[in-house]
Design an enzyme around this catalytic site. Structure first.
Site, PDB file in Angstrom:
ATOM      1  N   SER A 148       0.847  -1.193   0.000  1.00  0.00           N
ATOM      2  CA  SER A 148       0.000   0.000   0.000  1.00  0.00           C
ATOM      3  C   SER A 148       0.877   1.237   0.000  1.00  0.00           C
ATOM      4  O   SER A 148       1.997   1.219   0.528  1.00  0.00           O
ATOM      5  CB  SER A 148      -0.890   0.005   1.250  1.00  0.00           C
ATOM      6  OG  SER A 148      -1.534   1.259   1.416  1.00  0.00           O
ATOM      7  N   TYR A 161      -1.744  -0.057  10.205  1.00  0.00           N
ATOM      8  CA  TYR A 161      -1.818  -0.504   8.811  1.00  0.00           C
ATOM      9  C   TYR A 161      -0.562  -0.082   8.057  1.00  0.00           C
ATOM     10  O   TYR A 161       0.050  -0.885   7.344  1.00  0.00           O
ATOM     11  CB  TYR A 161      -3.067   0.091   8.155  1.00  0.00           C
ATOM     12  CG  TYR A 161      -3.346  -0.417   6.758  1.00  0.00           C
ATOM     13  CD1 TYR A 161      -3.913  -1.672   6.556  1.00  0.00           C
ATOM     14  CD2 TYR A 161      -3.052   0.359   5.638  1.00  0.00           C
ATOM     15  CE1 TYR A 161      -4.184  -2.137   5.285  1.00  0.00           C
ATOM     16  CE2 TYR A 161      -3.315  -0.100   4.366  1.00  0.00           C
ATOM     17  CZ  TYR A 161      -3.878  -1.351   4.192  1.00  0.00           C
ATOM     18  OH  TYR A 161      -4.138  -1.807   2.918  1.00  0.00           O
TER      19      TYR A 161
END
Length: 258
Positions: A148, A161
């Site tokens: 990501s 995250y």
């Protein structure tokens, strides 16, 4: 020979988190290149529906599905046993499964942040290690990790995250070097906002949506198929000299930051 460099005929790919969204798009992309696929997801109903849809589109290819939770080590071992039962080794592993809870850093419970690490990072590391003997059977195989942009810069998805994805990107670099001699290429992709079920919540806020668009030079949200295309390329023989890389699929977002 040129055509073969852009095909995956006779190869078997294992894709986690493949019952919907980016994972399902990756399965469809690899099938389009001629691969057989083995898809894994937690929701058995969604997984079976995905397999049926793929089988209708690609009736000549093998499509297997297994309901499993990659955050559980027993399930991870079961996945690899299942692969051995159905295929002669493994050519491609796509570590796509992931999850998140967005909170301020001080508000996470220990169980919450540990579960995010287990799902996003430890599962990819362990599945890669467990799959290594199967991948090494072939002269050329590939692992692609779905990271990501949050692992490359600050975004508002929460510290945990971002930590898991940054570690995944570093894992990609380390394994690429360590396993090159085994004929295993290891790469990653780093998506920005992609139109999936998971992103539908935050993107439904008009103000937030506009902020996202303002920080995306291409002025739109990405589609799962656009991530799948990058993953597909990294799996192909045409990418045989590419390893240890992380390709951002972000509409130019990383040039701006968020």
């Amino acid at each position: 020979m040129t055509a073969q460099r852009w095909r995956l005929d006779g190869q078997t790919a294992l894709i986690t988190g493949a019952s919907a969204g980016i994972g399902l798009a990756i399965a469809r992309e690899l099938l389009g290149f001629g691969a057989d696929v083995m898809i894994v997801g937690r929701d058995i109903d969604m997984l079976e529906s995905a397999r049926d849809d793929l089988a209708d589109e690609y009736p000549a290819q093998a499509i297997h599905a297994l309901a499993a939770d990659v955050s559980d080590d027993e399930d991870r071992r079961e996945i690899l046993d299942w692969v051995e039962d159905h295929a002669d080794g493994l050519h491609i592993l796509v570590n796509n499964a992931g999850g998140n809870i967005t909170r301020p850093a001080i508000d996470y419970t220990e169980d919450e942040w540990r579960n995010i690490f287990e799902t996003n990072l430890f599962s990819a590391f362990e599945l890669s290690r467990y799959a290594h003997p199967l991948l090494a059977r072939h002269a050329a195989s590939a692992i692609v990790n779905v990271g990501s942009v949050s692992g490359l810069t600050h975004v508002r998805s929460g510290a945990v995250y971002g930590m898991t994805k940054a570690a995944m990107h570093q894992m990609t670099r380390n394994l690429a070097v360590e396993w090159a001699e085994d004929g295993i290429r290891v790469n990653a992709v780093a998506p920005w906002y992609i139109r999936t079920r998971r992103t539908s919540g935050p993107l439904s806020d008009p103000d937030y949506y506009e902020q996202v668009i303002e920080r995306t030079p291409m002025r739109r949200i990405g589609e799962p198929e656009e991530v799948a295309s990058a993953v597909g390329f990294l799996c192909l023989p045409a990418a045989s000299y590419v390893t240890g890389e992380c390709i951002a699929v972000d509409g130019g977002f990383l040039r701006y930051g968020f």
